[in-house]
Design a protein around this motif. Structure first.
Motif, mmCIF file in Angstrom:
data_model
loop_
_atom_site.group_PDB
_atom_site.id
_atom_site.type_symbol
_atom_site.label_atom_id
_atom_site.label_comp_id
_atom_site.label_asym_id
_atom_site.label_seq_id
_atom_site.Cartn_x
_atom_site.Cartn_y
_atom_site.Cartn_z
ATOM 1 N N UNK A 19 35.937 26.603 50.662
ATOM 2 C CA UNK A 19 35.003 25.645 51.268
ATOM 3 C C UNK A 19 34.114 25.010 50.204
ATOM 4 N N UNK A 20 33.727 25.797 49.201
ATOM 5 C CA UNK A 20 32.872 25.273 48.133
ATOM 6 C C UNK A 20 33.666 24.419 47.141
ATOM 7 N N UNK A 21 34.851 24.900 46.768
ATOM 8 C CA UNK A 21 35.642 24.189 45.751
ATOM 9 C C UNK A 21 37.129 24.516 45.911
ATOM 10 N N UNK A 22 37.891 23.631 46.570
ATOM 11 C CA UNK A 22 39.309 23.892 46.826
ATOM 12 C C UNK A 22 40.139 24.163 45.572
ATOM 13 N N UNK A 23 39.775 23.557 44.451
ATOM 14 C CA UNK A 23 40.545 23.778 43.225
ATOM 15 C C UNK A 23 40.237 25.146 42.607
ATOM 16 N N UNK A 24 38.956 25.520 42.622
ATOM 17 C CA UNK A 24 38.557 26.814 42.073
ATOM 18 C C UNK A 24 39.123 27.958 42.923
ATOM 19 N N UNK A 25 39.365 27.677 44.195
ATOM 20 C CA UNK A 25 39.920 28.702 45.095
ATOM 21 C C UNK A 25 41.128 29.396 44.475
ATOM 22 N N UNK A 26 42.019 28.621 43.858
ATOM 23 C CA UNK A 26 43.261 29.208 43.361
ATOM 24 C C UNK A 26 43.031 30.177 42.214
ATOM 25 N N UNK A 27 41.988 29.934 41.419
ATOM 26 C CA UNK A 27 41.641 30.886 40.353
ATOM 27 C C UNK A 27 41.152 32.199 40.965
ATOM 28 N N UNK A 28 40.357 32.082 42.019
ATOM 29 C CA UNK A 28 39.848 33.261 42.714
ATOM 30 C C UNK A 28 40.997 33.990 43.417
ATOM 31 N N UNK A 29 41.837 33.230 44.080
ATOM 32 C CA UNK A 29 43.021 33.760 44.771
ATOM 33 C C UNK A 29 43.880 34.587 43.809
ATOM 34 N N UNK A 30 44.184 34.021 42.652
ATOM 35 C CA UNK A 30 45.006 34.720 41.665
ATOM 36 C C UNK A 30 44.304 35.964 41.134
ATOM 37 N N UNK A 31 42.987 35.859 40.955
ATOM 38 C CA UNK A 31 42.222 36.980 40.401
ATOM 39 C C UNK A 31 42.197 38.170 41.357
ATOM 40 N N UNK A 32 42.143 37.907 42.657
ATOM 41 C CA UNK A 32 42.132 39.014 43.622
ATOM 42 C C UNK A 32 43.420 39.825 43.494
ATOM 43 N N UNK A 33 44.544 39.135 43.427
ATOM 44 C CA UNK A 33 45.810 39.860 43.282
ATOM 45 C C UNK A 33 45.891 40.559 41.930
ATOM 46 N N UNK A 34 45.396 39.913 40.897
ATOM 47 C CA UNK A 34 45.445 40.508 39.556
ATOM 48 C C UNK A 34 44.634 41.797 39.488
ATOM 49 N N UNK A 65 50.070 35.805 53.497
ATOM 50 C CA UNK A 65 49.839 36.966 52.651
ATOM 51 C C UNK A 65 48.571 37.717 52.981
ATOM 52 N N UNK A 66 48.486 38.911 52.441
ATOM 53 C CA UNK A 66 47.316 39.783 52.589
ATOM 54 C C UNK A 66 46.891 40.197 51.186
ATOM 55 N N UNK A 67 45.622 40.020 50.866
ATOM 56 C CA UNK A 67 45.147 40.311 49.514
ATOM 57 C C UNK A 67 45.271 41.785 49.120
ATOM 58 N N UNK A 68 45.408 42.675 50.105
ATOM 59 C CA UNK A 68 45.540 44.094 49.794
ATOM 60 C C UNK A 68 46.994 44.551 49.733
ATOM 61 N N UNK A 69 47.909 43.640 50.029
ATOM 62 C CA UNK A 69 49.324 44.001 50.104
ATOM 63 C C UNK A 69 49.949 44.090 48.710
ATOM 64 N N UNK A 70 50.459 45.254 48.311
ATOM 65 C CA UNK A 70 51.084 45.402 46.988
ATOM 66 C C UNK A 70 52.300 44.491 46.795
ATOM 67 N N UNK A 71 53.044 44.257 47.881
ATOM 68 C CA UNK A 71 54.212 43.391 47.779
ATOM 69 C C UNK A 71 53.796 41.944 47.558
ATOM 70 N N UNK A 72 52.644 41.566 48.138
ATOM 71 C CA UNK A 72 52.112 40.215 47.906
ATOM 72 C C UNK A 72 51.694 40.058 46.447
#
Length: 237
Positions: A132-147, A78-85
């Motif tokens: 790299x800092x926190x693999x579990x927190x990554x997913x919260x950040x990942x979701x927030x970028x798309x949101x 995926x690409x964080x800027x992709x609307x379809x993503x």
């Protein structure tokens, strides 16, 4: 002369027979290859030839949600800027999480295929830095970028935006360290390596999904995705 004509006629018949045999063999091989690559159209079974060697995904280096040791491994490019993503993140990903990730039946891996502008790569770098800092927190950040995704044609995924977003969605990480990683492009190589994986895997668009190395024909056909997952779960029994 009669013998010569007869011999010539025999040679022509033999040549014709050989041509017919070769033609039928060729068609048989073509049909076999077509079924392997394209699947069996009558039964609807997917082709197996197209399966990617899973070693290319380097699972142990990728963010994973769910069970890393699960028999089913779902990969999203995926690409964080992709609307379809973003649409995938809103419509399909929550269903996968509920049906297969929260109960540890599968592991979900995200691999960067950032190509929609320089700030797209910046977003990928930020994601790698948080992981790299926190693999579990990554997913919260990942979701927030798309949101909080901005317009595809605008350079919205800036350092300031991403650090501010991390402060809201990724509690407990070192934000100064994140900012430095973005400034120095510390994890750009990891993003580029992910893009290389996408090329090796034949990825031509995002989002693109693989299930245990098998390419998913339609990333928005959830029933089709479920069918593939269930097939892999049965194989693992």
């Amino acid at each position: 002369m009669g013998k010569k004509k007869q011999a010539k006629s025999n040679r022509m018949q033999n040549l014709t027979l050989v041509t017919v045999i070769v033609l039928f063999l060729g068609l048989g091989v073509f049909a076999l290859v077509n079924n392997i690559i394209g699947g069996n159209k009558e039964t609807g079974e997917p082709g197996q030839e197209a399966k990617v060697d899973e070693k290319v995904f380097v699972y142990d280096k990728q963010p994973v949600l769910g069970n890393r040791d699960a028999p089913v491994r779902i990969v999203e490019f995926g690409d964080y800027k992709c609307p379809t993503c973003k649409k995938f993140a809103e419509e399909i990903y929550p269903k996968l999480k509920k049906d297969y990730l929260d109960n540890d039946k599968a592991g979900f891996y995200f691999i960067n295929n950032q190509f929609l502008g320089k700030d797209s790569i910046t977003a990928g770098i930020a994601g790698e830095a948080v992981h790299e800092q926190n693999p579990e927190i990554f997913w919260k950040f990942h979701d927030a970028i798309f949101e909080h995704q901005g317009n595809e044609s605008e350079a919205w995924a800036t350092k300031d935006f991403l650090v501010k977003l991390a402060k809201q969605a990724a509690p407990g990480i070192d934000y100064d360290k994140l900012e430095q990683a973005i400034d120095k492009e510390t994890y750009k190589q990891q993003v580029e390596q992910d893009k290389a994986i996408a090329v090796q895997s034949g990825v031509r668009s995002v989002p693109t999904l693989f299930i245990n190395g098998r390419p998913v024909p339609d990333s928005f056909d959830y029933e089709g995705i479920k069918k593939m997952i269930e097939e892999e779960l049965k194989k693992a029994k």
